[in-house]
Structure formats: structure tokens, C-alpha cells
Scaffold this motif. Structure first.
Motif, PDB file in Angstrom:
ATOM      1  N   LEU B 216       9.032  -2.101  -6.480  1.00 30.30           N
ATOM      2  CA  LEU B 216       8.537  -2.736  -7.706  1.00 30.30           C
ATOM      3  C   LEU B 216       7.653  -3.922  -7.316  1.00 30.30           C
ATOM      4  CD1 LEU B 216      11.708  -3.037 -10.003  1.00 30.30           C
ATOM      5  CD2 LEU B 216       9.843  -1.404 -10.232  1.00 30.30           C
ATOM      6  N   ARG B 217       6.530  -4.060  -8.059  1.00 29.25           N
ATOM      7  CA  ARG B 217       5.746  -5.288  -7.896  1.00 29.25           C
ATOM      8  C   ARG B 217       5.250  -5.711  -9.261  1.00 29.25           C
ATOM      9  NH1 ARG B 217       1.708  -4.297  -3.965  1.00 29.25           N
ATOM     10  NH2 ARG B 217       0.043  -4.208  -5.484  1.00 29.25           N
ATOM     11  N   ARG B 218       5.532  -6.941  -9.616  1.00 25.52           N
ATOM     12  CA  ARG B 218       5.137  -7.518 -10.903  1.00 25.52           C
ATOM     13  C   ARG B 218       5.457  -6.609 -12.088  1.00 25.52           C
ATOM     14  NH1 ARG B 218      -0.736  -9.748  -9.753  1.00 25.52           N
ATOM     15  NH2 ARG B 218      -0.328 -11.112  -7.984  1.00 25.52           N
ATOM     16  N   GLY B 237       4.232  -3.878   3.240  1.00 26.48           N
ATOM     17  CA  GLY B 237       2.886  -4.023   2.679  1.00 26.48           C
ATOM     18  C   GLY B 237       2.897  -3.843   1.166  1.00 26.48           C
ATOM     19  N   LEU B 238       3.659  -2.876   0.716  1.00 24.96           N
ATOM     20  CA  LEU B 238       3.734  -2.610  -0.734  1.00 24.96           C
ATOM     21  C   LEU B 238       4.404  -3.768  -1.477  1.00 24.96           C
ATOM     22  CD1 LEU B 238       4.748   1.134  -0.521  1.00 24.96           C
ATOM     23  CD2 LEU B 238       2.653   0.270  -1.581  1.00 24.96           C
ATOM     24  N   ILE B 239       5.445  -4.292  -0.851  1.00 17.14           N
ATOM     25  CA  ILE B 239       6.171  -5.384  -1.511  1.00 17.14           C
ATOM     26  C   ILE B 239       5.283  -6.614  -1.637  1.00 17.14           C
ATOM     27  CG2 ILE B 239       8.080  -7.028  -1.238  1.00 17.14           C
ATOM     28  CD1 ILE B 239       9.675  -4.718   0.066  1.00 17.14           C
ATOM     29  N   THR B 240       4.594  -6.931  -0.559  1.00 14.53           N
ATOM     30  CA  THR B 240       3.808  -8.167  -0.558  1.00 14.53           C
ATOM     31  C   THR B 240       2.485  -8.011  -1.292  1.00 14.53           C
ATOM     32  OG1 THR B 240       2.826  -7.538   1.539  1.00 14.53           O
ATOM     33  CG2 THR B 240       4.754  -8.998   1.629  1.00 14.53           C
ATOM     34  N   GLY B 241       2.033  -6.774  -1.459  1.00 11.74           N
ATOM     35  CA  GLY B 241       0.756  -6.562  -2.131  1.00 11.74           C
ATOM     36  C   GLY B 241      -0.380  -6.321  -1.155  1.00 11.74           C
ATOM     37  N   ALA B 242      -0.068  -6.285   0.147  1.00  9.44           N
ATOM     38  CA  ALA B 242      -1.091  -5.989   1.145  1.00  9.44           C
ATOM     39  C   ALA B 242      -1.619  -4.566   0.936  1.00  9.44           C
ATOM     40  CB  ALA B 242      -0.521  -6.152   2.545  1.00  9.44           C
ATOM     41  N   LEU B 243      -0.706  -3.681   0.522  1.00  9.12           N
ATOM     42  CA  LEU B 243      -1.113  -2.324   0.144  1.00  9.12           C
ATOM     43  C   LEU B 243      -1.003  -2.213  -1.369  1.00  9.12           C
ATOM     44  CD1 LEU B 243       0.895  -0.261   2.781  1.00  9.12           C
ATOM     45  CD2 LEU B 243      -1.589  -0.578   2.731  1.00  9.12           C
ATOM     46  N   GLU B 244      -2.031  -1.685  -2.030  1.00  8.90           N
ATOM     47  CA  GLU B 244      -2.002  -1.586  -3.484  1.00  8.90           C
ATOM     48  C   GLU B 244      -1.004  -0.530  -3.952  1.00  8.90           C
ATOM     49  OE1 GLU B 244      -2.855  -3.112  -6.176  1.00  8.90           O
ATOM     50  OE2 GLU B 244      -3.583  -4.774  -4.956  1.00  8.90           O
ATOM     51  N   THR B 245      -1.154   0.709  -3.462  1.00  7.79           N
ATOM     52  CA  THR B 245      -0.215   1.776  -3.804  1.00  7.79           C
ATOM     53  C   THR B 245       0.042   2.620  -2.575  1.00  7.79           C
ATOM     54  OG1 THR B 245      -2.110   3.072  -4.500  1.00  7.79           O
ATOM     55  CG2 THR B 245      -0.779   2.077  -6.248  1.00  7.79           C
ATOM     56  N   ALA B 246       1.082   3.447  -2.664  1.00  7.69           N
ATOM     57  CA  ALA B 246       1.383   4.310  -1.529  1.00  7.69           C
ATOM     58  C   ALA B 246       0.790   5.691  -1.773  1.00  7.69           C
ATOM     59  CB  ALA B 246       2.884   4.424  -1.351  1.00  7.69           C
TER      60      ALA B 246
END
Lengths: 345, 246
Positions: B216-218, B237-246
Motif C-alpha cells: 500500500l502507498r498513500r 522500492g514500492l514502499i518508498t515510492g522509488a518504483l511507481e508500480t510493479a
């Protein structure tokens, strides 16, 4: 060997030791202390205080306060008597001449209603229990004074009175050494027994301890906390009204200030008896010890003819000492918990 | 079979959207890791499943049937058990009293009922035995170590035979030594056919015992994939937002 647990056990049962010491002290101070008449009086006074403390114990265990019970007690006594006075008697009554049984039911219902209203203001109105019950204390007392215009109400010498006064006035039987045992004493004993069963062996009691211990947890586990709090205030109101009914039988006429400042003694009794102001802790047996101790001290000082002014000083000091003991108990409990949980790690 | 399905779940608190159109599902015998940074909406989602909040929008299905939870008891009655992050224990009560809180064993009915202390203590002792904990039913919870406290909270979930167990940060408050024990218990639950949702910050825990991870992000679910097809680096990366989606 020193151990926190042993010390805690001692503090929790300190009350009985103090009671014995105080009792022996008064025996030496006054020749009238160890008389059947006096013992009977101590028990009778303890009965009224005991009923209020029982209600307060429930409220405190659930982590709340009820300051209003002394006013509810006064109002209940006043209304109860006011209702049974026949028309045309110069006793300041209502002249309603109500059936005394009905008047008892109405008095207790009034207590329940007051408690329920307080509970609703706290839970639905989301107000702090201290403020709500303080306001109730003032409002109810004010109503009493306003309605009576400060004059006492007396209901003696009428046929309904015998029934209404039975609870506080009637002697049940005589026990050698203890003198006459009043019906009120037996009633209070029964109330303590039932309250003990509820706290120890009923789901309701268990839930009160849980709410007082960790309200958040109780809520998360599906306990309807607000409903329980309303119920507990209702119970406190009913018991306060019952204490008022009981007290009406012990005093000749109901003064509009009946029960005033009694609440301090009630809290002192509960706290001395080991009921914690932080919630979640306390037993009926401990509360009973507190009640007996305070009644004994009160009668003893009276017999020693200590001036009322000094009695106030002594009462205040007793409350302070009780709080001090409570605070030390909390501290010891924490130390003891750390000691045991460290060992287990 | 799908034990729990959440469809289009949204929750807003005034102008704040804590969750937006989140879909989530979990099957029997599956362990799902739910990850996300602080404020990503994990707790809100947990609380919706637990029955503490009702969603602003969206539907909840338990074993294919549409349901709604208006309080924690509802959720429990549908076979969903939760171990909260702060464990929700009453320090002033005994271990056994805590295990049975809200579900005491009584004899009789209503006002004339009575708690069956012995039956509850015996059952609690059994449960602690199953959890391989040395906790005794009559010990006060305030006298317990972190691991013992956790055992008490876990024992609660075993009172009934739940379909789904939710664990909120179960390893956050205990010693490293005890983490292994908790992870073993999660695997046990999976093997016995339970569904498990593990909310955690600890990548290691999720990768050791979960089959799938959702991020989950935001307030949005931005990833949901099998553990085998992802890596701790990708999830971070997904958690921090470094990656937008998987």
C-alpha cells in the motif's frame, strides 16, 4: 526475605491490621467504646456509608468517578419522605400520602434515572466524568435546597412511615457483644455479598475490571464499553438512593443538607480499602474494611469528645494517608512487575 | 477458496482519503504480507477487516458472501481473528481472563450466570501448551515478558477455529530470539488451512513466511504479487515510492 510481592500483599491487607490497632486504641481511650450500644451504632453508621462505597467501588473499578452520590442520597431521602407525608401535616411534606412501597420504588427509580443521565452525558455527550458528576452534585443539592427552601422535611408519626423507615430504623435481632443488629446492617451485608459475586464471578464484573485496566483493549474485544459505563453509573445511582432511603430511617427529619461532604468519606473508604483511583483494581472485601475503619474512627473520636473541628482535620489527614498508600502501591506494583518480567526474559 | 475478498474499499476521514479503491483477497492456507510505509493505510485496512471502522465505500465478502462488520464481535463471528500490534491486553487481569475477554465461558443465563473459572483456566493452559509458552493461566499479564504477552494475545485467536488470522506487526515489540517463534506459529497456521494476513515492516519476516505480498502507498494498493516473483529490493522500492508500480 524482601520481596515486592510480599510488601504488596501487606499493603493490600494493611486495612485489617489498622482496623484492629484503631479498635484497641479506642477501647483504652473510652470506657463506652466496647459497649453493645456503641458497636451497634458503628455497624449502623457503616451500613449507610457501606452502600455508597459499594456503588463507588464499581464506578472506580471501571476507571470512572462519581462525585454526585452524596447529593443523590440526600435527594432520595428527601423525596421518599416527602411523598409519604399525609395532607395537612405541618412537616413540609408533599401531602401526597403515597403508598410507602410505591414511594420506595419511585425513590430507587429516581436514583437509577440520575445515574443513567450522568452515564449518558459522559458516554454520549463525551464529557469528562469529573465535571459531569461535579455538576450533578451541585445541581441535585441545589434542587433540594430550592424545593424545601432550606426547611427540613419530617415524616414520622404517620402510618406509612413505619414501612418507609423499616430499612434504616428496624432492629433485626440482638447478638450478645454486638448489641442490636439493624436491618440496614443485614441489607448492606447482603449487598456486599452480591456485589462480590458480580465482581468475581460474573461477566459484568470481569468486563468492568477490563475497562478500568485497558479501555482500548476492552473495546477492541467487543465489549460495549459505553453501555457498561452507563450501567455502572445507574447502579451507583440506585445504591445512592438506597443509602438515602436507609439514612431516612436513622434521622428524625431530613435536612436539605443531608449527606453534604459525605463524598469525601466515601472516596476515603474505597481508597483505604484498596480500590484504586486509577481503575481496574479493588475488591468488595477491601472496601468493606475501609468502611468499617472509617466508621470506627468516626464513632471513637465522638466518644473521646474530640471537637468537630479537629475531626475534620483528622478526616482530611486520613484521606491524605489513604492516597499516599495508593500512590506507593502503584509504584511498588510497577517495580514488582519489572522485577518479575525481567526474570522471565 | 477465497476466505476474504475486499472490493473497491475506500475510507475517508473528512477530507483525508486513507484508502482509495483497494481490492484485496486471500485464500485458505495462504499467507499474505501487507506492507507499506507509515500512513500508507495499513492500519485503516486492518481496522475495516477487524470491524472497528466501516468503509466509506466498497464491499466485503467472507467465503463469497457479502457481509458488513459493524463491530469487532461481528468480524470475530465471521471467523476473523486479530492480533493487534499493542496486543490489547489488560495488565490487571490474569492470562486466562485476557484470553477469554469478551468470550467468557459461563454457566447459566444472563444475570444469573457465573464464570466457569476452572474451565477457562484449563483451556487457557492447553492453548499455552500448544503455543509452547510457559505462561500460566493465573499469572497477571503485567508480570509478563514480551514473549509471554504475545502468547496470551495469540492464544485468543485459537479459542475459536478462525478462518483468517490477522497479525498486526507481531514481531515489532519482542526480542529477536522470540521472532522465530512467532514466524513458526504463522507457518503452523498456514499448514492447518488458515489464511493469514501479516502486516509488517520487517521485510525478512514477510519473505520468510508469506506466499504473497501486497503493498500500500498513500491509500492505494500499488502491488500484489507472489513472493517468488518479487524481491526485497523491489518491495522496498514500492514502499518508498522509488518504483511507481510493479
Amino acid at each position: 526475605m524482601f520481596s515486592y510481592n510480599r510488601l504488596l500483599f501487606l499493603i493490600d491487607h494493611l486495612i485489617w491490621g489498622i482496623l484492629i490497632v484503631v479498635f484497641v486504641f479506642f477501647i483504652f481511650q473510652s470506657e463506652h467504646f466496647l459497649t453493645e450500644r456503641n458497636i451497634s451504632n458503628i455497624l449502623a453508621a457503616a451500613a449507610v456509608l457501606g452502600v455508597l462505597v459499594a456503588g463507588q467501588t464499581f464506578v472506580l473499578i471501571s476507571g470512572n468517578f462519581d462525585l454526585s452520590t452524596e447529593s443523590t442520597l440526600g435527594l432520595a431521602a428527601l423525596v421518599g419522605v416527602w411523598l409519604i407525608v399525609p395532607a395537612g401535616t405541618p412537616t413540609n411534606g408533599g401531602g401526597i400520602f403515597m403508598n410507602p412501597y410505591l414511594s420506595i420504588i419511585l425513590t430507587l427509580s429516581m436514583g437509577a434515572l440520575i445515574g443513567y443521565a450522568i452515564g449518558c452525558l459522559i458516554t454520549v455527550g463525551n464529557m469528562h466524568n469529573f465535571i459531569v458528576t461535579l455538576a450533578a452534585l451541585l445541581i441535585i443539592r441545589g434542587l433540594m435546597l430550592a424545593f424545601t427552601e432550606g426547611a427540613p422535611v419530617s415524616g414520622f408519626n404517620n402510618p406509612s412511615a413505619d414501612v418507609f423507615y423499616w430499612l434504616g430504623h428496624e432492629k433485626a435481632f440482638k447478638v450478645p457483644g454486638f448489641g442490636n443488629i439493624f436491618v440496614a446492617v443485614l441489607a448492606t451485608g447482603l449487598i456486599y455479598f452480591i456485589c462480590h459475586l458480580i465482581l468475581k464471578h460474573h461477566k459484568f464484573g470481569r468486563e468492568l475490571y477490563a475497562i478500568g485496566g485497558n479501555r482500548d483493549a476492552a473495546e477492541a474485544l467487543g465489549i460495549n464499553v459505553n453501555r457498561r459505563i452507563r450501567q455502572v453509573y445507574m447502579l451507583s445511582g440506585i445504591l445512592a438512593a438506597l443509602a438515602g432511603w436507609m439514612l431516612a430511617g436513622r434521622v428524625v427529619s431530613i435536612q436539605p443538607n443531608l449527606g453534604e461532604t459525605f463524598i469525601f468519606t466515601v472516596f476515603a473508604g474505597a481508597v483505604i480499602g484498596g480500590v484504586s483511583l486509577q481503575g481496574g483494581r479493588g475488591t468488595m472485601l477491601g472496601a468493606l474494611g475501609g468502611v468499617l475503619l472509617l466508621s470506627t474512627i468516626d464513632r471513637g473520636l465522638n466518644l473521646m469528645q474530640v471537637s468537630v473541628f479537629w475531626i475534620k482535620v483528622i478526616q482530611g489527614s486520613i484521606i491524605l494517608v489513604a492516597m499516599l498508600i495508593d500512590a506507593q502501591r502503584v509504584r511498588l506494583q510497577e517495580l514488582s512487575n519489572i522485577a518479575t518480567s525481567e526474570k522471565k526474559l | 477458496m477465497k476466505i476474504l475478498e475486499l472490493k473497491n474499499i475506500s475510507k475517508s476521514f473528512g477530507a483525508i482519503h486513507a484508502l482509495e479503491n483497494v481490492d484485496l483477497d486471500i485464500s485458505q492456507g495462504e499467507a499474505l504480507g501487507l506492507m507499506g510505509d507509515n500512513g500508507a493505510g495499513k492500519s485503516t485496512l486492518m481496522k475495516i477487516v477487524a470491524g472497528n471502522f466501516s468503509p466509506t465505500n466498497g464491499e466485503i465478502f467472507v467465503e463469497g458472501k457479502k457481509t458488513s462488520f459493524s463491530n469487532p464481535l461481528d468480524s470475530r463471528n465471521h471467523g476473523i481473528e486479530i492480533v493487534y500490534q499493542d496486543l490489547k491486553l489488560c495488565n490487571n487481569l490474569t492470562a486466562s481472563a485476557n484470553v477469554f475477554l469478551g468470550r467468557e465461558i459461563n454457566s447459566g443465563f444472563g444475570f444469573f450466570s457465573r464464570l466457569k473459572h476452572t474451565a477457562m483456566n484449563d483451556r487457557a493452559a492447553e492453548l499455552f501448551g500448544e503455543l509452547k509458552s510457559e505462561t500460566r493461566p493465573n499469572d497477571l499479564v503485567e508480570r509478563m515478558s514480551g514473549g509471554q504477552r504475545q502468547a496470551v494475545a495469540l492464544a485468543r485467536t485459537r479459542l475459536s477455529d478462525p478462518k483468517l488470522v490477522l497479525l498486526d506487526e507481531p514481531t515489532a515489540a519482542i526480542s529477536i530470539r522470540q521472532v522465530a517463534g512467532v514466524l513458526t506459529r504463522i507457518k503452523q497456521l498456514k499448514e492447518t488451512g488458515h489464511a493469514v494476513i501479516l502486516v509488517s515492516h520487517r521485510m525478512l519476516d514477510v519473505f520468510e513466511c508469506c506466499d504473497r505480498v501486497a503493498v500500500l502507498r498513500r491509500g492505494n494498493k500499488i502491488a500484489d504479487k507472489p513472493i517468488a516473483k518479487t524481491s526485497p529490493e523491489e518491495v522496498t522500492g514500492l514502499i518508498t515510492g522509488a518504483l511507481e508500480t510493479a
